[in-house]
Design an enzyme around this catalytic site. Structure first.
Site, short mmCIF file in Angstrom:
data_model
loop_
_atom_site.label_atom_id
_atom_site.label_comp_id
_atom_site.label_asym_id
_atom_site.label_seq_id
_atom_site.Cartn_x
_atom_site.Cartn_y
_atom_site.Cartn_z
N CYS A 153 34.55 14.05 23.27
CA CYS A 153 33.39 14.57 22.55
C CYS A 153 33.24 16.07 22.77
O CYS A 153 33.02 16.84 21.83
CB CYS A 153 32.13 13.82 22.99
SG CYS A 153 30.64 14.29 22.09
N CYS B 265 27.62 6.86 25.51
CA CYS B 265 26.45 6.83 24.63
C CYS B 265 26.51 5.74 23.57
O CYS B 265 25.49 5.15 23.21
CB CYS B 265 26.25 8.20 23.98
SG CYS B 265 27.62 8.73 22.89
#
Length: 391
Positions: free
Chosen positions: A124, A220
Protein backbone atom coordinates in the site's frame (compact mmCIF):
# COMPACT_ATOMS: atom_id res chain seq x y z
CA UNK A 1 -9.66 32.43 11.98
CA UNK A 2 -6.13 31.18 12.60
CA UNK A 3 -5.59 27.82 14.18
CA UNK A 4 -3.90 29.42 17.18
CA UNK A 5 -7.03 31.44 17.91
CA UNK A 6 -9.27 28.49 17.09
CA UNK A 7 -7.79 25.97 19.51
CA UNK A 8 -5.85 28.07 22.04
CA UNK A 9 -5.25 27.94 24.89
CA UNK A 10 -3.51 24.59 25.08
CA UNK A 11 -1.90 23.20 28.20
CA UNK A 12 1.17 21.65 26.58
CA UNK A 13 3.87 23.06 24.35
CA UNK A 14 3.25 21.35 21.02
CA UNK A 15 6.57 21.12 19.17
CA UNK A 16 7.13 23.31 16.15
CA UNK A 17 8.64 21.35 13.29
CA UNK A 18 10.94 22.35 10.46
CA UNK A 19 10.06 20.47 7.28
CA UNK A 20 12.83 22.05 5.26
CA UNK A 21 10.31 24.02 3.21
CA UNK A 22 9.80 27.81 3.13
CA UNK A 23 7.48 29.34 5.70
CA UNK A 24 3.91 29.20 4.43
CA UNK A 25 4.70 26.52 1.83
CA UNK A 26 1.92 24.08 1.02
CA UNK A 27 2.20 20.70 2.70
CA UNK A 28 -0.21 17.94 1.76
CA UNK A 29 -0.89 15.59 4.68
CA UNK A 30 -2.15 12.04 4.18
CA UNK A 31 -4.91 11.75 6.80
CA UNK A 32 -6.16 8.23 7.52
CA UNK A 33 -8.57 9.27 10.27
CA UNK A 34 -6.33 8.05 13.09
CA UNK A 35 -4.58 9.99 15.82
CA UNK A 36 -1.11 9.82 14.22
CA UNK A 37 -1.91 11.43 10.87
CA UNK A 38 -4.22 13.92 12.60
CA UNK A 39 -1.43 15.13 14.87
CA UNK A 40 0.96 15.23 11.89
CA UNK A 41 -1.48 17.63 10.19
CA UNK A 42 -1.84 19.70 13.35
CA UNK A 43 1.93 20.05 13.83
CA UNK A 44 2.35 21.16 10.23
CA UNK A 45 -0.40 23.75 10.68
CA UNK A 46 0.97 25.01 14.01
CA UNK A 47 4.40 25.37 12.42
CA UNK A 48 3.11 27.83 9.85
CA UNK A 49 2.64 25.69 6.76
CA UNK A 50 -0.29 25.87 4.34
CA UNK A 51 -1.79 22.47 5.09
CA UNK A 52 -4.14 20.48 2.86
CA UNK A 53 -5.51 17.19 4.17
CA UNK A 54 -6.14 14.27 1.83
CA UNK A 55 -7.89 11.02 2.78
CA UNK A 56 -8.03 7.97 0.55
CA UNK A 57 -11.14 5.83 0.34
CA UNK A 58 -9.60 2.43 -0.27
CA UNK A 59 -12.50 0.01 0.03
CA UNK A 60 -16.22 -0.26 0.69
CA UNK A 61 -17.66 2.21 3.19
CA UNK A 62 -20.23 -0.12 4.69
CA UNK A 63 -17.88 -2.98 5.44
CA UNK A 64 -15.33 -0.66 7.00
CA UNK A 65 -17.84 1.07 9.26
CA UNK A 66 -18.68 -2.27 10.83
CA UNK A 67 -15.07 -3.27 11.38
CA UNK A 68 -13.30 -1.80 14.37
CA UNK A 69 -9.68 -0.84 13.81
CA UNK A 70 -10.02 -0.31 10.07
CA UNK A 71 -8.52 2.65 8.27
CA UNK A 72 -9.12 4.67 5.12
CA UNK A 73 -12.86 4.04 4.89
CA UNK A 74 -16.19 4.65 6.63
CA UNK A 75 -15.86 6.12 10.12
CA UNK A 76 -12.22 6.98 9.57
CA UNK A 77 -13.03 9.25 6.65
CA UNK A 78 -15.61 10.98 8.84
CA UNK A 79 -13.03 11.38 11.64
CA UNK A 80 -10.45 12.82 9.25
CA UNK A 81 -13.01 15.34 8.03
CA UNK A 82 -13.83 16.40 11.60
CA UNK A 83 -10.14 16.85 12.43
CA UNK A 84 -9.66 18.97 9.30
CA UNK A 85 -12.59 21.15 10.35
CA UNK A 86 -11.08 21.56 13.81
CA UNK A 87 -7.76 22.58 12.29
CA UNK A 88 -9.44 24.84 9.72
CA UNK A 89 -7.68 23.20 6.77
CA UNK A 90 -9.05 22.09 3.39
CA UNK A 91 -9.79 18.37 3.19
CA UNK A 92 -10.29 16.13 0.18
CA UNK A 93 -11.45 12.52 -0.04
CA UNK A 94 -10.14 10.65 -3.07
CA UNK A 95 -11.67 7.43 -4.35
CA UNK A 96 -8.76 5.00 -4.72
CA UNK A 97 -10.81 1.80 -4.41
CA UNK A 98 -9.91 0.46 -7.87
CA UNK A 99 -6.21 1.26 -7.49
CA UNK A 100 -6.07 -0.29 -4.02
CA UNK A 101 -7.89 -3.40 -5.17
CA UNK A 102 -5.58 -3.97 -8.13
CA UNK A 103 -2.28 -2.96 -6.51
CA UNK A 104 -2.76 -4.38 -3.00
CA UNK A 105 -5.68 -6.77 -2.58
CA UNK A 106 -5.13 -8.72 -5.81
CA UNK A 107 -1.41 -9.02 -4.99
CA UNK A 108 -2.33 -10.22 -1.49
CA UNK A 109 -4.45 -13.04 -2.89
CA UNK A 110 -1.95 -14.08 -5.56
CA UNK A 111 0.93 -14.13 -3.06
CA UNK A 112 -0.96 -16.45 -0.74
CA UNK A 113 -1.90 -18.72 -3.66
CA UNK A 114 1.79 -18.96 -4.58
CA UNK A 115 2.55 -20.30 -1.11
CA UNK A 116 4.15 -17.07 0.16
CA UNK A 117 3.22 -14.73 3.00
CA UNK A 118 2.38 -11.17 1.83
CA UNK A 119 2.74 -7.83 3.62
CA UNK A 120 -0.02 -5.68 2.10
CA UNK A 121 0.86 -2.63 4.23
CA UNK A 122 4.20 -2.37 2.41
CA UNK A 123 2.47 -2.74 -0.96
CA UNK A 124 0.00 0.00 0.00
CA UNK A 125 2.82 2.41 0.87
CA UNK A 126 4.81 1.39 -2.20
CA UNK A 127 2.09 1.34 -4.85
CA UNK A 128 -0.61 3.68 -3.57
CA UNK A 129 0.38 6.17 -0.85
CA UNK A 130 3.96 6.89 -1.94
CA UNK A 131 3.19 6.61 -5.65
CA UNK A 132 -0.28 7.74 -6.70
CA UNK A 133 -0.99 9.92 -3.66
CA UNK A 134 2.44 11.49 -3.84
CA UNK A 135 1.75 12.55 -7.43
CA UNK A 136 -1.62 13.95 -6.34
CA UNK A 137 0.17 15.96 -3.65
CA UNK A 138 2.39 17.48 -6.33
CA UNK A 139 -0.67 18.26 -8.47
CA UNK A 140 -2.16 20.11 -5.48
CA UNK A 141 0.87 22.39 -5.41
CA UNK A 142 2.53 20.75 -2.43
CA UNK A 143 6.14 21.47 -1.60
CA UNK A 144 6.10 18.28 0.46
CA UNK A 145 3.82 15.46 1.58
CA UNK A 146 3.65 14.54 5.26
CA UNK A 147 2.39 11.33 6.83
CA UNK A 148 1.83 10.05 10.36
CA UNK A 149 4.41 7.26 10.11
CA UNK A 150 6.86 6.78 12.95
CA UNK A 151 10.12 7.15 11.08
CA UNK A 152 12.66 9.94 10.63
CA UNK A 153 13.98 11.72 7.57
CA UNK A 154 17.44 13.16 8.18
CA UNK A 155 19.56 15.24 5.83
CA UNK A 156 22.82 13.40 5.21
CA UNK A 157 25.99 14.26 3.28
CA UNK A 158 24.54 12.82 0.05
CA UNK A 159 20.91 13.84 0.57
CA UNK A 160 17.99 12.78 2.76
CA UNK A 161 18.32 9.52 4.68
CA UNK A 162 15.65 7.29 6.21
CA UNK A 163 16.20 6.51 9.88
CA UNK A 164 14.36 4.54 12.52
CA UNK A 165 11.89 6.34 14.79
CA UNK A 166 13.11 7.74 18.09
CA UNK A 167 10.54 5.55 19.85
CA UNK A 168 11.65 1.96 19.03
CA UNK A 169 8.28 0.57 20.12
CA UNK A 170 6.55 2.57 17.37
CA UNK A 171 9.20 2.38 14.62
CA UNK A 172 7.63 1.62 11.21
CA UNK A 173 10.80 1.47 9.12
CA UNK A 174 10.24 -2.20 8.26
CA UNK A 175 7.09 -1.24 6.34
CA UNK A 176 8.76 1.64 4.48
CA UNK A 177 11.89 -0.10 3.18
CA UNK A 178 10.88 0.33 -0.48
CA UNK A 179 10.81 4.14 -0.25
CA UNK A 180 12.94 5.52 -3.08
CA UNK A 181 15.43 8.38 -3.01
CA UNK A 182 13.12 10.43 -5.22
CA UNK A 183 10.16 9.87 -2.90
CA UNK A 184 12.27 10.69 0.14
CA UNK A 185 13.08 14.10 -1.35
CA UNK A 186 9.35 14.96 -1.16
CA UNK A 187 8.21 13.07 1.96
CA UNK A 188 8.19 14.34 5.54
CA UNK A 189 7.49 12.51 8.82
CA UNK A 190 6.56 14.94 11.63
CA UNK A 191 6.17 12.21 14.28
CA UNK A 192 9.56 10.55 13.90
CA UNK A 193 11.04 12.14 17.03
CA UNK A 194 7.97 11.74 19.24
CA UNK A 195 6.77 8.95 21.53
CA UNK A 196 3.18 7.80 21.08
CA UNK A 197 2.24 9.13 24.52
CA UNK A 198 3.18 12.66 23.49
CA UNK A 199 1.27 12.34 20.21
CA UNK A 200 -1.90 11.44 22.13
CA UNK A 201 -1.26 14.26 24.61
CA UNK A 202 -0.98 16.76 21.76
CA UNK A 203 -4.21 15.47 20.21
CA UNK A 204 -6.00 15.82 23.54
CA UNK A 205 -4.67 19.33 24.15
CA UNK A 206 -5.80 20.40 20.69
CA UNK A 207 -9.27 18.96 21.22
CA UNK A 208 -9.06 16.50 18.34
CA UNK A 209 -11.88 13.93 18.32
CA UNK A 210 -9.40 11.11 17.66
CA UNK A 211 -7.25 11.74 20.75
CA UNK A 212 -8.36 8.49 22.41
CA UNK A 213 -9.15 6.54 19.27
CA UNK A 214 -7.59 3.04 19.28
CA UNK A 215 -4.84 2.30 16.80
CA UNK A 216 -5.79 0.36 13.68
CA UNK A 217 -5.22 -3.37 14.03
CA UNK A 218 -4.36 -6.14 11.58
CA UNK A 219 -4.72 -5.62 7.84
CA UNK A 220 -7.35 -2.99 7.03
CA UNK A 221 -9.35 -5.10 4.56
CA UNK A 222 -9.09 -8.39 6.50
CA UNK A 223 -11.87 -8.75 9.11
CA UNK A 224 -10.69 -10.25 12.40
CA UNK A 225 -7.53 -11.73 10.90
CA UNK A 226 -9.46 -14.03 8.52
CA UNK A 227 -6.87 -14.07 5.74
CA UNK A 228 -8.10 -17.28 4.14
CA UNK A 229 -11.67 -16.04 3.79
CA UNK A 230 -10.47 -12.92 1.97
CA UNK A 231 -8.32 -14.97 -0.41
CA UNK A 232 -11.23 -17.34 -1.12
CA UNK A 233 -13.50 -14.37 -1.82
CA UNK A 234 -10.98 -12.84 -4.22
CA UNK A 235 -10.02 -16.18 -5.76
CA UNK A 236 -12.99 -18.60 -5.59
CA UNK A 237 -11.82 -22.19 -5.28
CA UNK A 238 -8.47 -21.16 -3.82
CA UNK A 239 -8.82 -23.41 -0.79
CA UNK A 240 -8.05 -26.67 -2.60
CA UNK A 241 -7.08 -29.52 -0.25
CA UNK A 242 -3.81 -31.40 -0.45
CA UNK A 243 -1.27 -33.46 1.47
CA UNK A 244 0.76 -32.67 4.55
CA UNK A 245 4.15 -34.33 4.04
CA UNK A 246 7.40 -34.64 5.94
CA UNK A 247 10.79 -33.56 4.62
CA UNK A 248 11.17 -36.88 2.77
CA UNK A 249 7.79 -36.54 1.06
CA UNK A 250 5.95 -39.07 3.21
CA UNK A 251 2.25 -38.25 3.55
CA UNK A 252 1.29 -37.54 7.16
CA UNK A 253 -2.19 -36.12 6.66
CA UNK A 254 -4.44 -33.84 4.66
CA UNK A 255 -5.05 -30.09 4.71
CA UNK A 256 -7.97 -27.90 3.51
CA UNK A 257 -5.76 -25.55 1.44
CA UNK A 258 -2.28 -24.05 1.69
CA UNK A 259 -3.81 -20.59 2.15
CA UNK A 260 -4.53 -21.64 5.75
CA UNK A 261 -0.82 -22.11 6.57
CA UNK A 262 2.33 -20.04 6.99
CA UNK A 263 5.99 -20.95 7.44
CA UNK A 264 6.80 -21.52 11.09
CA UNK A 265 3.24 -22.47 12.05
CA UNK A 266 2.86 -25.24 14.62
CA UNK A 267 -0.76 -25.11 15.75
CA UNK A 268 -3.64 -26.41 13.70
CA UNK A 269 -1.77 -29.11 11.78
CA UNK A 270 -3.94 -31.91 13.15
CA UNK A 271 -1.06 -34.38 13.28
CA UNK A 272 -0.30 -36.83 16.06
CA UNK A 273 3.32 -37.81 15.51
CA UNK A 274 4.68 -37.70 19.04
CA UNK A 275 7.02 -34.78 18.29
CA UNK A 276 6.39 -31.08 17.57
CA UNK A 277 6.20 -30.36 13.86
CA UNK A 278 6.30 -27.00 12.11
CA UNK A 279 5.43 -25.81 8.62
CA UNK A 280 8.81 -25.65 6.90
CA UNK A 281 7.66 -24.63 3.42
CA UNK A 282 4.60 -24.50 1.20
CA UNK A 283 4.66 -26.26 -2.18
CA UNK A 284 1.90 -24.43 -4.04
CA UNK A 285 2.41 -26.28 -7.33
CA UNK A 286 1.69 -29.66 -5.70
CA UNK A 287 -0.62 -28.27 -3.01
CA UNK A 288 1.67 -29.65 -0.31
CA UNK A 289 2.32 -28.40 3.21
CA UNK A 290 5.83 -29.59 4.16
CA UNK A 291 6.46 -30.04 7.87
CA UNK A 292 9.51 -30.89 9.93
CA UNK A 293 11.26 -30.38 13.27
CA UNK A 294 12.02 -26.90 14.52
CA UNK A 295 15.65 -27.03 13.42
CA UNK A 296 14.48 -27.45 9.81
CA UNK A 297 13.19 -23.87 9.98
CA UNK A 298 16.69 -22.46 10.35
CA UNK A 299 18.04 -20.61 7.30
CA UNK A 300 21.15 -18.51 6.74
CA UNK A 301 20.93 -17.52 3.05
CA UNK A 302 18.05 -15.27 1.95
CA UNK A 303 17.56 -14.73 -1.76
CA UNK A 304 15.80 -11.51 -2.67
CA UNK A 305 13.84 -9.92 -5.49
CA UNK A 306 12.70 -6.36 -6.24
CA UNK A 307 15.41 -4.91 -4.02
CA UNK A 308 15.30 -1.22 -3.08
CA UNK A 309 18.57 0.47 -2.14
CA UNK A 310 18.95 3.92 -0.55
CA UNK A 311 22.36 3.32 0.99
CA UNK A 312 25.57 4.95 -0.19
CA UNK A 313 26.96 3.96 -3.58
CA UNK A 314 25.55 1.16 -5.71
CA UNK A 315 23.87 -1.95 -4.33
CA UNK A 316 25.79 -4.29 -6.65
CA UNK A 317 29.12 -2.89 -5.50
CA UNK A 318 28.13 -3.27 -1.84
CA UNK A 319 26.95 -6.84 -2.42
CA UNK A 320 30.03 -7.89 -4.39
CA UNK A 321 32.20 -6.55 -1.54
CA UNK A 322 30.12 -8.48 0.99
CA UNK A 323 29.39 -5.32 2.97
CA UNK A 324 28.06 -5.90 6.49
CA UNK A 325 24.47 -4.89 7.23
CA UNK A 326 21.88 -5.61 9.89
CA UNK A 327 18.62 -7.12 8.66
CA UNK A 328 15.09 -7.59 9.93
CA UNK A 329 13.13 -10.50 8.47
CA UNK A 330 10.03 -9.77 10.57
CA UNK A 331 8.74 -6.45 11.84
CA UNK A 332 8.84 -7.62 15.46
CA UNK A 333 12.43 -8.89 15.41
CA UNK A 334 15.50 -6.76 16.15
CA UNK A 335 18.02 -6.24 13.34
CA UNK A 336 20.46 -9.16 13.10
CA UNK A 337 24.05 -9.06 11.73
CA UNK A 338 24.46 -10.19 8.13
CA UNK A 339 26.36 -9.57 4.91
CA UNK A 340 25.19 -8.64 1.46
CA UNK A 341 25.92 -11.18 -1.27
CA UNK A 342 25.74 -10.98 -5.07
CA UNK A 343 24.29 -14.22 -6.46
CA UNK A 344 23.15 -14.95 -10.02
CA UNK A 345 22.84 -11.28 -10.88
CA UNK A 346 20.82 -10.25 -7.84
CA UNK A 347 21.32 -9.37 -4.19
CA UNK A 348 21.08 -11.91 -1.39
CA UNK A 349 21.87 -11.90 2.31
CA UNK A 350 23.95 -14.26 4.45
CA UNK A 351 22.97 -14.15 8.11
CA UNK A 352 25.77 -14.39 10.68
CA UNK A 353 23.54 -16.71 12.74
CA UNK A 354 20.68 -18.78 11.23
CA UNK A 355 17.11 -17.64 11.90
CA UNK A 356 13.87 -19.57 11.82
CA UNK A 357 10.49 -18.78 10.32
CA UNK A 358 11.85 -16.76 7.39
CA UNK A 359 9.04 -16.92 4.84
CA UNK A 360 9.02 -16.17 1.11
CA UNK A 361 6.85 -13.13 0.42
CA UNK A 362 7.98 -11.32 3.56
CA UNK A 363 10.47 -8.45 3.57
CA UNK A 364 14.15 -8.46 4.45
CA UNK A 365 15.06 -4.91 5.45
CA UNK A 366 18.65 -3.61 5.57
CA UNK A 367 19.94 -1.32 8.32
CA UNK A 368 23.33 0.25 8.94
CA UNK A 369 25.55 -2.14 10.93
CA UNK A 370 26.75 0.69 13.19
CA UNK A 371 25.07 3.54 15.10
CA UNK A 372 22.53 1.24 16.70
CA UNK A 373 21.23 0.12 13.29
CA UNK A 374 19.66 3.54 12.92
CA UNK A 375 19.78 4.13 9.17
CA UNK A 376 17.53 2.26 6.74
CA UNK A 377 19.53 1.16 3.69
CA UNK A 378 16.69 -0.47 1.77
CA UNK A 379 15.53 -4.05 1.51
CA UNK A 380 13.88 -6.60 -0.71
CA UNK A 381 11.20 -9.26 -0.92
CA UNK A 382 12.19 -12.74 0.20
CA UNK A 383 12.08 -15.02 -2.84
CA UNK A 384 13.70 -18.13 -1.38
CA UNK A 385 15.75 -19.30 1.57
CA UNK A 386 18.47 -21.85 2.18
CA UNK A 387 21.83 -22.42 3.77
CA UNK A 388 24.74 -20.06 3.31
CA UNK A 389 27.50 -21.07 0.93
CA UNK A 390 29.99 -19.39 3.23
CA UNK A 391 31.74 -21.26 6.05
Amino acid sequence: MSIAADIAPIDIAAPRIDLGAPAGARVVVAMSGGVDSSVAAALCKLSGYDVVGVTLQLYDHGAAVRKKGACCAGQDIHDARRVAERLAIPHYVLDYEDRFSQAVMEDFADTYLAGATPIPCVRCNERVKFKDLLETARDLGGAAMATGHYIRRVEGPAGPELRRAADPARDQSYFLFSTTREQLEFLRFPLGDLPKSEVRAIAGALGLVVADKPDSQDICFVPEGGYASVVERLRPGAGEPGDIVDLDGNVLGRHPGIIHYTVGQRRGLGLATGEPLYVVRLDAARRRVVVGPREALLVSRIRLKDVSWIGDGALEDAARRGDPVAVKVRSTRPPAPARLVWEDGRAAVDLDAPEEGVAPGQACVFYSPEDGHDRVLGGGWIAATGRSALP
